[in-house]
Design an enzyme around this catalytic site. Structure first.
Site, PDB file in Angstrom:
ATOM      1  N   THR A 272      39.703 -16.989  72.087  1.00  0.00           N
ATOM      2  CA  THR A 272      40.983 -17.540  71.672  1.00  0.00           C
ATOM      3  C   THR A 272      41.137 -18.906  72.314  1.00  0.00           C
ATOM      4  O   THR A 272      40.638 -19.144  73.416  1.00  0.00           O
ATOM      5  CB  THR A 272      42.154 -16.628  72.083  1.00  0.00           C
ATOM      6  OG1 THR A 272      43.379 -17.204  71.643  1.00  0.00           O
ATOM      7  CG2 THR A 272      42.208 -16.432  73.597  1.00  0.00           C
TER       8      THR A 272
ATOM      9  N   GLU B  31      44.378 -11.298  72.873  1.00  0.00           N
ATOM     10  CA  GLU B  31      44.379 -10.602  74.166  1.00  0.00           C
ATOM     11  C   GLU B  31      44.889  -9.166  74.077  1.00  0.00           C
ATOM     12  O   GLU B  31      44.794  -8.403  75.031  1.00  0.00           O
ATOM     13  CB  GLU B  31      45.243 -11.379  75.170  1.00  0.00           C
ATOM     14  CG  GLU B  31      44.641 -12.701  75.626  1.00  0.00           C
ATOM     15  CD  GLU B  31      45.018 -13.888  74.763  1.00  0.00           C
ATOM     16  OE1 GLU B  31      44.850 -15.029  75.224  1.00  0.00           O
ATOM     17  OE2 GLU B  31      45.474 -13.675  73.608  1.00  0.00           O
TER      18      GLU B  31
ATOM     19  N   LYS C 217      50.715 -23.067  65.629  1.00  0.00           N
ATOM     20  CA  LYS C 217      50.193 -21.959  64.842  1.00  0.00           C
ATOM     21  C   LYS C 217      50.342 -22.290  63.365  1.00  0.00           C
ATOM     22  O   LYS C 217      51.439 -22.293  62.819  1.00  0.00           O
ATOM     23  CB  LYS C 217      50.919 -20.656  65.171  1.00  0.00           C
ATOM     24  CG  LYS C 217      50.079 -19.427  64.909  1.00  0.00           C
ATOM     25  CD  LYS C 217      50.679 -18.206  65.554  1.00  0.00           C
ATOM     26  CE  LYS C 217      49.672 -17.048  65.561  1.00  0.00           C
ATOM     27  NZ  LYS C 217      50.243 -15.839  66.155  1.00  0.00           N
TER      28      LYS C 217
ATOM     29  N   TRP D  28      45.573 -20.813  65.642  1.00  0.00           N
ATOM     30  CA  TRP D  28      46.049 -21.731  66.675  1.00  0.00           C
ATOM     31  C   TRP D  28      45.382 -23.101  66.563  1.00  0.00           C
ATOM     32  O   TRP D  28      44.206 -23.214  66.242  1.00  0.00           O
ATOM     33  CB  TRP D  28      45.748 -21.164  68.063  1.00  0.00           C
ATOM     34  CG  TRP D  28      46.511 -19.926  68.420  1.00  0.00           C
ATOM     35  CD1 TRP D  28      46.009 -18.655  68.542  1.00  0.00           C
ATOM     36  CD2 TRP D  28      47.902 -19.823  68.723  1.00  0.00           C
ATOM     37  NE1 TRP D  28      47.001 -17.792  68.884  1.00  0.00           N
ATOM     38  CE2 TRP D  28      48.178 -18.472  69.009  1.00  0.00           C
ATOM     39  CE3 TRP D  28      48.954 -20.745  68.773  1.00  0.00           C
ATOM     40  CZ2 TRP D  28      49.453 -18.016  69.349  1.00  0.00           C
ATOM     41  CZ3 TRP D  28      50.227 -20.289  69.110  1.00  0.00           C
ATOM     42  CH2 TRP D  28      50.462 -18.941  69.398  1.00  0.00           C
TER      43      TRP D  28
END
Length: 543
Positions: free
Chosen positions: A187, A332, A440, A445
């Site tokens: 990420t 996550e 976003k 992202w």
């Protein structure tokens, strides 16, 4: 006194073993990169996954080694989900939407030993191959007849189907510790360097249990599931694993994600449940609306990755009788954290009240605990009014990042999500802002700092600030605010062209606004919140 129950480790391969034994005749349908439709059953998925596990061993892959995939949603990618993780290696899904330099960084950081890729991505793989050190082998996910006639890869290129054909299906899934790593997904954050989240077998299976529950994604053997959310993005929200657990039919769309292609696949295969980001559903609804058709089978759609507009929820539900499940999660979190399913007492509310509830991200699925805290870390009440930093914990929440030198993220055992949210007395959470400056766009992202760093490379730029501006289609898009050096005549087109080749195309800002100065706070930091107040409606007002 201890209980007298068996100790059965939770392993990813057990999902496939269950599907083969109890749902072996269930179908998996894939639209392939080659252009045709492929069909087979769970029993054949299991057989080919075992063949590929033997092939990986033949390539020298050992327990804990990372194996990369750069692929669309399809049966071969599904086979790798189980062949890699089930054999003790670590499945590392790669996002093809990232810039080539970021992909190269991620592959080397993970030390991928082999990278599998769909033919669509051969040019990207050729560019990445010039920048990486770690992979020893690349594997084209196709058959011998479709292998590229030429390529510029500096190392060995193998054929996926040749590997399958040259190995036996006799393979015993090893007795892995349920806490060992199963898969890896990166990420990105405001620092620009992507961070790896390393999932375990235990966390993956527990996430699968929870996400399939009736008040979560509500999946069963009676469903036909179409994961539009990519398998390279946080495990396709767990749907490939869920389908094995409950015995649902799977339909994979491959690279064709336009409204027409998706609608035709939904109708042809009688899909009952699909999942994706709002921008995909905009294209689907536009196609269906323009042709005056409807959905004959689809009854539920999961919308996540970005807030679902109330107008979209209303159109799905009122015009097409498709229930919308608004969900929230993070890489996550494996990723499911909350799903917006009504409680019994809310069913009798007015339509407007129900839409207000559906605008929230929903309530935590079992296994996820959450709280909101103020700047001092004190917990705030669940009154639907107080907003604070959202913190979560649970058995599928990361406690740290893979091979990271940074301080571990947990605060007193809680993971700080970087979102600002409020929670009502029924436990429904709504994100109201972001505490970080990442953008976003379409569920993905974008790092504002990376955008600013590129802009500042231009010789005519004195100061660059990138903010998230509201966008009617993509939810947010980067907007670039520029202070020019004195006497320079820089224009928007020239600066935007400067980004070509430096960032992924979809990261490039859509517009530039030239300003005289940027507001600076007492600590010398740019006050981005003030700039957002001034310019966040730039794309909306420009229509």
């Amino acid at each position: 006194m201890e209980g007298l129950m068996m100790q059965q480790p939770l392993r990813v391969a057990s999902l496939l073993t269950h599907a083969e034994r109890h749902h072996g005749s269930q179908e998996i349908v894939s639209r392939r990169v080659e252009g045709d439709i492929h069909r087979y059953r769970f029993v054949e998925l299991a057989q080919r996954a075992r063949r590929m596990a033997n092939a990986l061993a033949g390539l020298g892959i050992k327990a804990g080694d990372r194996v990369g995939t750069l692929a669309w949603n399809g049966y071969r990618h599904m086979e790798l989900y189980f062949a890699v993780s089930g054999s003790g290696a670590v499945l590392h899904t790669l996002n093809p939407r990232l810039h080539v330099d970021q992909l190269a960084y991620i592959i080397d950081h993970a030390e991928d030993q082999v990278v599998f890729f769909d033919l669509t991505f051969l040019p990207l793989i050729e560019a990445v191959a010039q920048r990486v050190q770690s992979p020893k082998v690349f594997v084209a996910m196709t058959d011998r007849a479709h292998m590229p006639a030429t390529h510029t890869l500096p190392i060995m290129l193998l054929c996926y189907e040749d590997l399958i054909d040259s190995h036996t299906q006799v393979f015993d899934w090893p007795p892995l510790d349920e806490n060992c790593a199963s898969s890896l997904c990166y990420t990105s954050g405001t620092t620009g360097h992507p961070k790896g989240v390393l999932y375990s077998h235990r966390s993956t299976v527990l996430h699968t249990y929870a996400a399939a529950l009736p008040d979560a994604l509500n999946c069963s053997a009676r469903d036909v599931i179409l994961p539009v959310v990519p398998m390279f993005h946080v495990n396709a929200w767990g749907l490939p694993y869920i389908a094995c657990m409950v015995g649902a039919k799977l339909v994979f769309p491959g690279p064709a994600l336009d409204g027409k292609s998706l609608y035709e696949l939904i109708e042809a295969e009688q899909v009952t449940l699909s999942a994706g980001v709002p921008t995909v559903w905009q294209g689907l609804l536009r196609h269906v609306g323009e042709r005056g058709t409807t959905f004959t089978s689809m009854r539920r759609t999961v919308v996540g990755g970005a807030p679902c507009p109330t107008a979209m929820t209303a159109e799905f539900q009122e015009r097409y009788r498709v229930d919308v499940l608004h969900a929230w999660g993070m890489t996550e979190l494996s990723p499911v954290g909350t799903v917006c399913s009504f409680k019994a007492h809310q069913l009798s509310l007015s339509p407007q009240q129900r839409y207000s509830i559906q605008a929230t991200q929903g309530r935590a699925v079992f296994g996820i605990d959450m709280k909101i805290v103020d700047a001092d870390g004190s917990e705030l009440p669940w009154n639907g009014i107080s907003a604070g930093d959202l913190m979560v914990r649970g058995p599928w929440v990361t406690r740290g990042y893979f091979r990271s030198d940074d301080a571990q993220p947990l605060v007193d055992g809680w993971f700080p999500t970087g979102d600002v949210a409020k929670i009502d007395p029924d436990g429904f959470m709504q994100i109201t802002d972001r505490s970080k400056d990442v953008i976003k766009s379409g569920g993905e992202w974008i790092s504002s700092i990376d955008i600013e760093n590129v802009a500042c490379l231009h010789p005519d730029v004195a100061t660059a600030v990138c903010i998230a501006a509201k966008h009617p289609k993509w939810d947010e898009r980067p907007l670039l605010l520029i202070v020019k050096k004195p006497g320079r005549s820089l224009d928007s087109d020239e600066l935007l062209a400067f980004f070509d080749g430096r960032v992924a195309k979809w990261w490039r800002p859509d517009a530039v606004v030239f300003i005289d100065e940027v507001p600076i706070g007492a600590t010398g930091k740019v006050l981005k919140n003030r700039l957002r107040e001034l310019y966040q409606d730039h794309y909306v007002s420009a229509r």
